[in-house]
Design a protein around this motif. Structure first.
Motif, PDB file in Angstrom:
ATOM      1  N   PRO B   8     101.897  33.180  90.982  1.00 33.89           N
ATOM      2  CA  PRO B   8     102.809  32.543  92.070  1.00 33.89           C
ATOM      3  C   PRO B   8     101.866  31.095  91.995  1.00 33.89           C
ATOM      4  CG  PRO B   8     100.944  33.379  92.575  1.00 33.89           C
ATOM      5  CD  PRO B   8     100.671  34.077  90.902  1.00 33.89           C
ATOM      6  N   LYS B   9     102.538  30.170  93.089  1.00 29.99           N
ATOM      7  CA  LYS B   9     102.281  29.190  92.894  1.00 29.99           C
ATOM      8  C   LYS B   9     100.917  29.108  94.279  1.00 29.99           C
ATOM      9  CE  LYS B   9     105.966  25.678  92.411  1.00 29.99           C
ATOM     10  NZ  LYS B   9     106.730  26.969  91.636  1.00 29.99           N
ATOM     11  N   PHE B  10     100.969  29.460  94.862  1.00 33.96           N
ATOM     12  CA  PHE B  10      99.778  29.615  95.871  1.00 33.96           C
ATOM     13  C   PHE B  10      99.898  31.617  96.697  1.00 33.96           C
ATOM     14  CE2 PHE B  10     100.257  25.793  97.314  1.00 33.96           C
ATOM     15  CZ  PHE B  10     101.251  25.139  97.205  1.00 33.96           C
ATOM     16  N   GLN B  11      98.629  31.678  96.464  1.00 35.57           N
ATOM     17  CA  GLN B  11      98.148  33.243  96.721  1.00 35.57           C
ATOM     18  C   GLN B  11      96.995  33.509  97.894  1.00 35.57           C
ATOM     19  OE1 GLN B  11      99.857  36.377  95.437  1.00 35.57           O
ATOM     20  NE2 GLN B  11      98.794  36.772  96.640  1.00 35.57           N
ATOM     21  N   VAL B  12      96.504  34.422  98.397  1.00 35.96           N
ATOM     22  CA  VAL B  12      95.646  33.655  99.452  1.00 35.96           C
ATOM     23  C   VAL B  12      95.062  35.749  99.144  1.00 35.96           C
ATOM     24  CG1 VAL B  12      94.357  33.869 101.817  1.00 35.96           C
ATOM     25  CG2 VAL B  12      96.386  32.862 100.885  1.00 35.96           C
ATOM     26  N   LEU B  13      93.403  36.115  98.655  1.00 35.42           N
ATOM     27  CA  LEU B  13      93.525  37.825  98.866  1.00 35.42           C
ATOM     28  C   LEU B  13      92.344  37.105  99.450  1.00 35.42           C
ATOM     29  CD1 LEU B  13      93.256  37.713  94.928  1.00 35.42           C
ATOM     30  CD2 LEU B  13      95.096  38.990  95.978  1.00 35.42           C
ATOM     31  N   LYS B  14      91.418  38.398  99.921  1.00 32.82           N
ATOM     32  CA  LYS B  14      90.984  39.266 100.288  1.00 32.82           C
ATOM     33  C   LYS B  14      89.920  39.746  99.619  1.00 32.82           C
ATOM     34  CE  LYS B  14      92.968  41.150 104.853  1.00 32.82           C
ATOM     35  NZ  LYS B  14      92.758  40.035 105.092  1.00 32.82           N
ATOM     36  N   THR B  15      88.319  39.882 100.033  1.00 34.07           N
ATOM     37  CA  THR B  15      87.646  40.152  98.485  1.00 34.07           C
ATOM     38  C   THR B  15      87.766  41.769  97.881  1.00 34.07           C
ATOM     39  OG1 THR B  15      86.258  38.911  99.901  1.00 34.07           O
ATOM     40  CG2 THR B  15      85.160  40.037  98.553  1.00 34.07           C
ATOM     41  N   GLY B  16      87.547  41.507  97.426  1.00 32.91           N
ATOM     42  CA  GLY B  16      88.014  43.563  96.204  1.00 32.91           C
ATOM     43  C   GLY B  16      88.602  43.231  96.026  1.00 32.91           C
ATOM     44  N   GLN B  17      90.408  42.296  96.550  1.00 30.55           N
ATOM     45  CA  GLN B  17      91.433  42.827  96.373  1.00 30.55           C
ATOM     46  C   GLN B  17      91.830  42.403  94.494  1.00 30.55           C
ATOM     47  OE1 GLN B  17      94.086  40.848  99.378  1.00 30.55           O
ATOM     48  NE2 GLN B  17      94.388  42.416  99.869  1.00 30.55           N
ATOM     49  N   SER B  18      92.718  42.968  93.348  1.00 30.80           N
ATOM     50  CA  SER B  18      92.975  42.838  92.445  1.00 30.80           C
ATOM     51  C   SER B  18      94.256  41.545  92.641  1.00 30.80           C
ATOM     52  CB  SER B  18      93.052  43.178  92.051  1.00 30.80           C
ATOM     53  OG  SER B  18      94.365  44.393  92.341  1.00 30.80           O
ATOM     54  N   MET B  19      94.937  40.674  91.598  1.00 29.97           N
ATOM     55  CA  MET B  19      95.860  39.916  91.369  1.00 29.97           C
ATOM     56  C   MET B  19      96.135  39.590  89.954  1.00 29.97           C
ATOM     57  SD  MET B  19      95.767  36.309  92.658  1.00 29.97           S
ATOM     58  CE  MET B  19      98.200  36.321  92.062  1.00 29.97           C
ATOM     59  N   THR B  20      97.080  39.054  89.252  1.00 30.17           N
ATOM     60  CA  THR B  20      97.443  39.182  88.204  1.00 30.17           C
ATOM     61  C   THR B  20      98.352  37.641  88.285  1.00 30.17           C
ATOM     62  OG1 THR B  20      97.416  40.657  87.036  1.00 30.17           O
ATOM     63  CG2 THR B  20      98.600  39.736  85.829  1.00 30.17           C
ATOM     64  N   LEU B  21      97.575  37.127  87.995  1.00 26.05           N
ATOM     65  CA  LEU B  21      98.972  35.216  87.535  1.00 26.05           C
ATOM     66  C   LEU B  21      99.011  34.982  86.203  1.00 26.05           C
ATOM     67  CD1 LEU B  21      96.138  34.777  89.436  1.00 26.05           C
ATOM     68  CD2 LEU B  21      95.966  32.113  88.422  1.00 26.05           C
ATOM     69  N   GLN B  22     100.767  34.996  86.429  1.00 25.78           N
ATOM     70  CA  GLN B  22     101.517  34.872  85.369  1.00 25.78           C
ATOM     71  C   GLN B  22     102.209  33.682  84.289  1.00 25.78           C
ATOM     72  OE1 GLN B  22     102.894  37.729  84.188  1.00 25.78           O
ATOM     73  NE2 GLN B  22     101.982  39.215  85.683  1.00 25.78           N
ATOM     74  N   CYS B  23     101.418  33.764  83.362  1.00 23.42           N
ATOM     75  CA  CYS B  23     101.616  31.553  82.465  1.00 23.42           C
ATOM     76  C   CYS B  23     102.921  32.479  81.716  1.00 23.42           C
ATOM     77  CB  CYS B  23     100.213  31.753  82.064  1.00 23.42           C
ATOM     78  SG  CYS B  23     100.720  30.158  81.206  1.00 23.42           S
ATOM     79  N   ALA B  24     104.193  31.827  81.307  1.00 18.35           N
ATOM     80  CA  ALA B  24     104.959  31.606  80.247  1.00 18.35           C
ATOM     81  C   ALA B  24     105.577  30.023  80.032  1.00 18.35           C
ATOM     82  CB  ALA B  24     106.220  32.406  80.068  1.00 18.35           C
ATOM     83  N   GLN B  25     105.682  30.295  78.344  1.00 18.51           N
ATOM     84  CA  GLN B  25     106.036  29.156  77.874  1.00 18.51           C
ATOM     85  C   GLN B  25     106.411  29.402  76.713  1.00 18.51           C
ATOM     86  OE1 GLN B  25     104.700  27.630  74.548  1.00 18.51           O
ATOM     87  NE2 GLN B  25     103.889  30.272  73.607  1.00 18.51           N
TER      88      GLN B  25
END
Lengths: 115, 111
Positions: B8-25
């Motif tokens: 995403p363009k912006f993201q707020v997480l709490k400590t311990g949470q997981s997430m994946t940043l996506q990238c494509a070209q």
């Protein structure tokens, strides 16, 4: 290991004045050298690059840079600065013949343009 | 030709949470990178991928994992986010002349 130093963290110039941003690099062989510009909230965009040949390189937006091997420098210049040039500028050195052509970036110089 | 896109363009997480940043070209580049940018510290390389199927650690890989899904896509995963990972993350791809093409960035805050 390659490294890049941008001695000036912040530079302020008046609109219409000339500009020179300094960049010194450390690398054992002939490097690839780059200047990138980053406007607020944006990604980086290439201004110009040097690989070989003529040591004075012309880029976009009226910028130029000169490679000086004896001084290990690649300073960026512009004869007359416009207000839209206010941004952060990054010098980078790339290693030839390495995996993925990784570049090392300097810490950046923030340019403020006074009206 | 969109170049390099990131979500995403912006993201707020709490400590311990997981997430994946996506990238494509869409420029058919072999090499792709993930950087983080912190004030006064320039760009620091987290991981890179020289080609499809290969990944290598950069300068600051701890706390991150990556996947080069195919030639187009290179994702960055935070398994257990920490406040020290608050940063702006940039993905880039590189052409045969070593010019890097950057995405617009993901601004991540970990509280």
């Amino acid at each position: 290991a390659q490294s890049v130093t941008q001695p000036d963290i912040h530079i302020t110039v008046s609109e219409g004045a000339s500009l020179e941003l300094r960049c010194n690099y450390s690398y054992g062989a002939t490097p690839y050298l780059f200047w990138y510009v980053q406007s607020p909230g944006q990604g980086l965009q290439l201004l110009l690059k040097y690989f070989s040949g003529d040591t004075l390189v012309q880029g976009i937006k009226g910028f130029e840079a000169e490679f000086k091997r004896s001084q290990s420098s690649f300073n960026l210049r512009k004869p007359s600065v416009h207000w839209s040039d206010a941004a952060e500028y990054f010098c980078a050195v790339g290693a030839m013949n390495t995996n993925a052509g990784k570049s090392t970036f300097g810490d950046g110089t923030t340019l403020t343009v006074k009206p | 030709n969109a170049g390099v896109t990131q979500t995403p363009k912006f993201q707020v997480l709490k400590t311990g949470q997981s997430m994946t940043l996506q990238c494509a070209q869409d420029m058919n580049h072999n090499s792709m990178y993930w950087y983080r940018q912190d004030p006064g510290m320039g760009l620091r390389l987290i991981y890179y991928s020289a080609s499809e199927g290969t990944t290598d650690k950069g300068e600051v890989p701890n706390g991150y994992n990556v996947s080069r899904l195919n030639k187009r896509e290179f994702s960055l995963r935070l398994e257990s986010a920490a406040p020290s990972q608050t940063s702006v993350y940039f993905c880039a791809s590189i052409d045969i002349t070593y010019e890097q093409y950057f995405g617009p960035g993901t601004r991540l805050t970990v509280t």
